[in-house]
Motif scaffolding. Structure first.
Motif, PDB file in Angstrom:
ATOM      1  N   GLU A 455     -11.210   2.899  -0.914  1.00 48.54           N
ATOM      2  CA  GLU A 455     -10.406   2.923  -2.142  1.00 48.54           C
ATOM      3  C   GLU A 455      -8.990   2.416  -1.881  1.00 48.54           C
ATOM      4  OE1 GLU A 455      -8.502   6.463  -4.848  1.00 48.54           O
ATOM      5  OE2 GLU A 455     -10.600   6.695  -4.248  1.00 48.54           O
ATOM      6  N   LEU A 456      -8.386   2.847  -0.767  1.00 45.39           N
ATOM      7  CA  LEU A 456      -7.028   2.405  -0.433  1.00 45.39           C
ATOM      8  C   LEU A 456      -7.003   0.928  -0.073  1.00 45.39           C
ATOM      9  CD1 LEU A 456      -5.859   5.493   1.667  1.00 45.39           C
ATOM     10  CD2 LEU A 456      -4.913   4.735  -0.527  1.00 45.39           C
ATOM     11  N   LEU A 457      -8.024   0.443   0.618  1.00 46.57           N
ATOM     12  CA  LEU A 457      -8.087  -0.968   0.982  1.00 46.57           C
ATOM     13  C   LEU A 457      -8.191  -1.853  -0.263  1.00 46.57           C
ATOM     14  CD1 LEU A 457     -10.487  -0.727   4.045  1.00 46.57           C
ATOM     15  CD2 LEU A 457      -8.186  -1.693   4.106  1.00 46.57           C
ATOM     16  N   GLU A 458      -8.948  -1.386  -1.248  1.00 46.96           N
ATOM     17  CA  GLU A 458      -9.181  -2.190  -2.442  1.00 46.96           C
ATOM     18  C   GLU A 458      -8.036  -2.103  -3.456  1.00 46.96           C
ATOM     19  OE1 GLU A 458     -14.081  -1.935  -2.491  1.00 46.96           O
ATOM     20  OE2 GLU A 458     -12.890  -0.623  -3.792  1.00 46.96           O
ATOM     21  N   ASN A 459      -7.275  -1.020  -3.393  1.00 50.00           N
ATOM     22  CA  ASN A 459      -6.279  -0.789  -4.448  1.00 50.00           C
ATOM     23  C   ASN A 459      -4.841  -0.670  -3.953  1.00 50.00           C
ATOM     24  OD1 ASN A 459      -8.259  -0.528  -6.658  1.00 50.00           O
ATOM     25  ND2 ASN A 459      -8.897   1.299  -5.548  1.00 50.00           N
ATOM     26  N   SER A 460      -4.591  -1.002  -2.696  1.00 55.24           N
ATOM     27  CA  SER A 460      -3.216  -0.954  -2.200  1.00 55.24           C
ATOM     28  C   SER A 460      -3.006  -2.059  -1.176  1.00 55.24           C
ATOM     29  CB  SER A 460      -2.933   0.415  -1.552  1.00 55.24           C
ATOM     30  OG  SER A 460      -3.491   0.483  -0.247  1.00 55.24           O
ATOM     31  N   GLN A 461      -1.767  -2.282  -0.819  1.00 58.89           N
ATOM     32  CA  GLN A 461      -1.422  -3.283   0.184  1.00 58.89           C
ATOM     33  C   GLN A 461      -0.974  -2.619   1.487  1.00 58.89           C
ATOM     34  OE1 GLN A 461      -1.976  -6.569  -0.182  1.00 58.89           O
ATOM     35  NE2 GLN A 461      -2.918  -5.926  -2.128  1.00 58.89           N
ATOM     36  N   LYS A 462      -1.296  -1.366   1.647  1.00 61.03           N
ATOM     37  CA  LYS A 462      -0.909  -0.657   2.862  1.00 61.03           C
ATOM     38  C   LYS A 462      -1.588  -1.261   4.088  1.00 61.03           C
ATOM     39  CE  LYS A 462      -0.193   3.791   0.531  1.00 61.03           C
ATOM     40  NZ  LYS A 462      -0.626   5.205   0.423  1.00 61.03           N
ATOM     41  N   LYS A 463      -0.921  -1.184   5.228  1.00 64.83           N
ATOM     42  CA  LYS A 463      -1.494  -1.673   6.468  1.00 64.83           C
ATOM     43  C   LYS A 463      -2.720  -0.843   6.835  1.00 64.83           C
ATOM     44  CE  LYS A 463       2.813  -3.426   8.477  1.00 64.83           C
ATOM     45  NZ  LYS A 463       3.767  -3.305   9.611  1.00 64.83           N
ATOM     46  N   ILE A 464      -3.643  -1.477   7.535  1.00 61.82           N
ATOM     47  CA  ILE A 464      -4.872  -0.785   7.917  1.00 61.82           C
ATOM     48  C   ILE A 464      -4.572   0.413   8.811  1.00 61.82           C
ATOM     49  CG2 ILE A 464      -7.004  -1.024   9.266  1.00 61.82           C
ATOM     50  CD1 ILE A 464      -7.215  -3.875   8.134  1.00 61.82           C
ATOM     51  N   SER A 465      -3.615   0.255   9.708  1.00 65.10           N
ATOM     52  CA  SER A 465      -3.244   1.369  10.593  1.00 65.10           C
ATOM     53  C   SER A 465      -2.697   2.540   9.788  1.00 65.10           C
ATOM     54  CB  SER A 465      -2.215   0.911  11.626  1.00 65.10           C
ATOM     55  OG  SER A 465      -1.053   0.393  10.989  1.00 65.10           O
ATOM     56  N   GLN A 466      -1.960   2.238   8.716  1.00 66.03           N
ATOM     57  CA  GLN A 466      -1.410   3.295   7.858  1.00 66.03           C
ATOM     58  C   GLN A 466      -2.532   3.993   7.091  1.00 66.03           C
ATOM     59  OE1 GLN A 466       1.559   1.914   5.102  1.00 66.03           O
ATOM     60  NE2 GLN A 466       1.823   3.915   4.136  1.00 66.03           N
ATOM     61  N   ILE A 467      -3.492   3.201   6.596  1.00 66.10           N
ATOM     62  CA  ILE A 467      -4.631   3.774   5.878  1.00 66.10           C
ATOM     63  C   ILE A 467      -5.451   4.670   6.798  1.00 66.10           C
ATOM     64  CG2 ILE A 467      -6.836   3.212   4.780  1.00 66.10           C
ATOM     65  CD1 ILE A 467      -5.466   0.751   3.589  1.00 66.10           C
ATOM     66  N   ALA A 468      -5.651   4.200   8.042  1.00 65.90           N
ATOM     67  CA  ALA A 468      -6.403   5.008   9.013  1.00 65.90           C
ATOM     68  C   ALA A 468      -5.769   6.379   9.184  1.00 65.90           C
ATOM     69  CB  ALA A 468      -6.480   4.275  10.350  1.00 65.90           C
ATOM     70  N   LYS A 469      -4.455   6.373   9.309  1.00 67.18           N
ATOM     71  CA  LYS A 469      -3.735   7.634   9.490  1.00 67.18           C
ATOM     72  C   LYS A 469      -3.832   8.504   8.245  1.00 67.18           C
ATOM     73  CE  LYS A 469       0.714   9.403  11.147  1.00 67.18           C
ATOM     74  NZ  LYS A 469       2.083   9.038  11.584  1.00 67.18           N
ATOM     75  N   GLU A 470      -3.756   7.882   7.076  1.00 68.78           N
ATOM     76  CA  GLU A 470      -3.777   8.632   5.822  1.00 68.78           C
ATOM     77  C   GLU A 470      -5.127   9.291   5.543  1.00 68.78           C
ATOM     78  OE1 GLU A 470      -2.311   6.814   2.311  1.00 68.78           O
ATOM     79  OE2 GLU A 470      -0.447   6.106   3.245  1.00 68.78           O
ATOM     80  N   VAL A 471      -6.197   8.752   6.129  1.00 67.98           N
ATOM     81  CA  VAL A 471      -7.515   9.364   5.899  1.00 67.98           C
ATOM     82  C   VAL A 471      -7.974  10.184   7.100  1.00 67.98           C
ATOM     83  CG1 VAL A 471      -8.238   7.613   4.240  1.00 67.98           C
ATOM     84  CG2 VAL A 471      -8.762   7.293   6.664  1.00 67.98           C
ATOM     85  N   GLY A 472      -7.010  10.509   7.984  1.00 69.83           N
ATOM     86  CA  GLY A 472      -7.313  11.485   9.027  1.00 69.83           C
ATOM     87  C   GLY A 472      -7.748  10.944  10.370  1.00 69.83           C
ATOM     88  N   PHE A 473      -7.563   9.627  10.624  1.00 71.48           N
ATOM     89  CA  PHE A 473      -7.932   9.051  11.915  1.00 71.48           C
ATOM     90  C   PHE A 473      -6.678   8.844  12.752  1.00 71.48           C
ATOM     91  CE2 PHE A 473     -11.594   8.152   9.384  1.00 71.48           C
ATOM     92  CZ  PHE A 473     -12.663   8.126  10.268  1.00 71.48           C
ATOM     93  N   SER A 474      -6.637   9.456  13.907  1.00 75.63           N
ATOM     94  CA  SER A 474      -5.488   9.276  14.793  1.00 75.63           C
ATOM     95  C   SER A 474      -5.658   8.046  15.684  1.00 75.63           C
ATOM     96  CB  SER A 474      -5.302  10.523  15.672  1.00 75.63           C
ATOM     97  OG  SER A 474      -6.478  10.796  16.406  1.00 75.63           O
TER      98      SER A 474
END
Length: 508
Positions: A455-474
């Motif tokens: 959902e974040l990849l399709e609807n935002s321009q956030k970096k992939i590393s930032q998205i990973a962190k936001e969904v609980g992946f360290s």
């Protein structure tokens, strides 16, 4: 380091080529052969990336050598040196797969350019090979996960791409932490060294991994003990292991995998145990010769855990032990069944102690064993109705856990953490969560996080590393691998695909 073989019958020429190779500034391992025959013999025992050869040599000429090498070692790069400027030699050399053709005396600048081009080509091919292997591995993971979890896949296509006929046993490992997210990069090779055997590893989620082993005749109980010690001593990580019986066919993989999950979900009955097997579990379920004390213990645990399925099963086993045709102590049997009724009434938290006393009194005055059974079964029916009314179709603990996941998926989540939130044991929470949702708790967490990431990849321009962190992946690389294994495409492709679709939609 690259390996190069120089083939020339003139030592002076070979020394000149070695001198030019040193000038490249690249770390090289250089070998020599004085003719084509010696070169072919050398290549039987040693591999090289580049062959530098003269054309005119005794025994086997450079053209003959190139012809044989290109057919036997097609990935090898060949550079031909010759004092002959006749174009026919160059044409023949190209037909034999020669990468380049340099006239003698060798121009140092031309030689440097040729070597630079070849080394870059080799580097690019190696990178492509690594990427191809990774892509194939991602496809293995994607198709196999979908197959195991009951997704719609073409089984024949799976068989062609996944050579699982060579694997004979599965071991499901569940850790008490996010071990596979933090240690996946390095633990596999260390484990292979420790247990001295190869395996295929399928990552399921941060806390679970599935291992496939080839050995058909092996002591898998001993192997599991070695793996358990490896996790405990090397990484200070507690884990549970469940091993299958011998796999008979590819088609049975999903059913066997589900059975392994169920075995681990039932582990709250044996909290001190770490290693389980399907064979042992089947033997335990079909063996009615369990001691009455052990059966009573399990029945009381069933009542405490509000597990009607196991309660009914264990109650039937207890009835078999005390059949009317068998000899038994009447008072002891009434004591056993009265203990069950008392536990049921306590579980329902009924304030009417007089009613309990009346039921127990009726049980002790019963003349027939069947009457004792009926009184106990009546109490079990009341418990089932009580639970159905209380839960309204969904366990409140499961609802609380799901809501907690929805609100806190960005942070650390584990079965232990979630169990503590609802005051249940981790094993029992896993069991009731699967009973209510039809999905393993760790898998539920992963699925929710993956959907959020998409959902974040399709609807935002956030970096992939930032998205990973936001969904609980360290671990960013672990997130990317998990995403690709889950959806079959990389995070980058998912974002690019959405952008291309939107562009096309706008143009229309």
């Amino acid at each position: 380091m690259y390996r190069i073989l120089i083939v020339d019958d003139e030592k002076l020429e070979r020394n000149g080529i070695k001198f030019l190779l040193k000038k490249t500034g690249t770390e090289l391992e250089v070998f020599e052969a004085s003719n084509g025959r010696d070169a072919l013999e050398f290549l039987k025992h040693q591999t090289v990336e580049i062959l530098l050869t003269d054309i005119k040599m005794p025994y086997v000429s450079g053209l003959e050598l190139a012809e044989k090498v290109s057919s036997q070692y097609p990935e090898m790069k060949i550079v031909m040196f010759s004092g002959y400027s006749d174009f026919s030699y160059a044409q023949t050399a190209i037909r034999y797969g020669v990468s380049d053709y340099i006239l003698k005396p060798v121009d140092p600048l031309e030689f440097q350019k040729t070597m630079k081009k070849l080394l870059e080509e080799i580097e690019r091919e190696k990178a492509e090979e690594v990427q191809q292997i990774k892509t194939q591995d991602y496809l293995y993971q994607f198709f196999l996960q979908n197959y195991l979890y009951g997704g719609k896949v073409d089984i024949e296509e799976m068989k062609r791409n996944l050579d699982f006929q060579q694997y004979h046993y599965m071991v499901l490992i569940q850790t008490s932490s996010s071990f596979f997210e933090m240690e996946e990069e390095i633990f596999k090779e260390k484990l292979k060294e420790e247990i001295r055997r190869d395996f295929f590893y399928l990552n399921l989620n941060a806390g679970e991994g599935l291992f496939f082993f080839k050995e058909k005749h092996s002591d898998y109980a001993l192997l599991c003990r070695e793996i358990y010690q490896f996790f405990k001593l090397r990484y200070n990580t507690e884990c549970l292991l469940a091993v299958s019986e011998e796999l008979k066919s590819f088609e049975e993989l999903p059913a066997v995998f589900e059975a392994l999950e169920m075995v681990l979900e039932d582990q709250f009955y044996q909290p001190e145990k770490h290693i389980f097997s399907l064979k042992e579990n089947e033997d335990r379920e079909t063996n009615t010769a369990l001691g009455d004390a052990e059966l009573l213990k399990r029945i009381l645990e069933d009542i405490h855990h509000r597990d009607m399925g196991h309660l009914k099963n264990h109650f039937e086993q207890l009835k078999v032990m005390y059949h009317p045709e068998k000899a038994y102590s009447e008072m002891y049997v009434k004591f056993l069944f009265s203990s069950i009724i008392k536990e049921i009434y306590e579980a329902m938290d009924l304030p009417d102690e007089k009613r309990l006393s009346r039921e127990i009194d009726r049980l002790y005055r019963a003349k027939r064993l069947q009457d004792v059974w009926k009184l106990t079964e009546k109490a079990m029916e009341e418990l089932e109705e009580y639970l159905a009314e209380e839960e309204k179709g969904t366990r409140s603990e499961v609802t609380q856990v799901k809501n907690y996941i929805y609100q806190n998926y960005q942070g650390e989540l584990s079965v232990d953490i979630l169990a503590e939130k609802v005051y249940l044991s981790p094993g029992y929470l896993s069991y009731i969560f699967k009973q209510e949702t039809g999905m393993n708790l760790n898998r539920f967490i992963k699925a929710f996080r993956m959907d959020k990431a998409k959902e974040l990849l399709e609807n935002s321009q956030k970096k992939i590393s930032q998205i990973a962190k936001e969904v609980g992946f360290s671990n960013n690389s672990y997130f990317c691998r998990s995403f690709r294994e889950y959806f079959g495409v990389t995070p980058e492709f998912c974002r690019k695909g959405t952008a291309e679709y939107e562009k096309m939609d706008t143009e229309i």
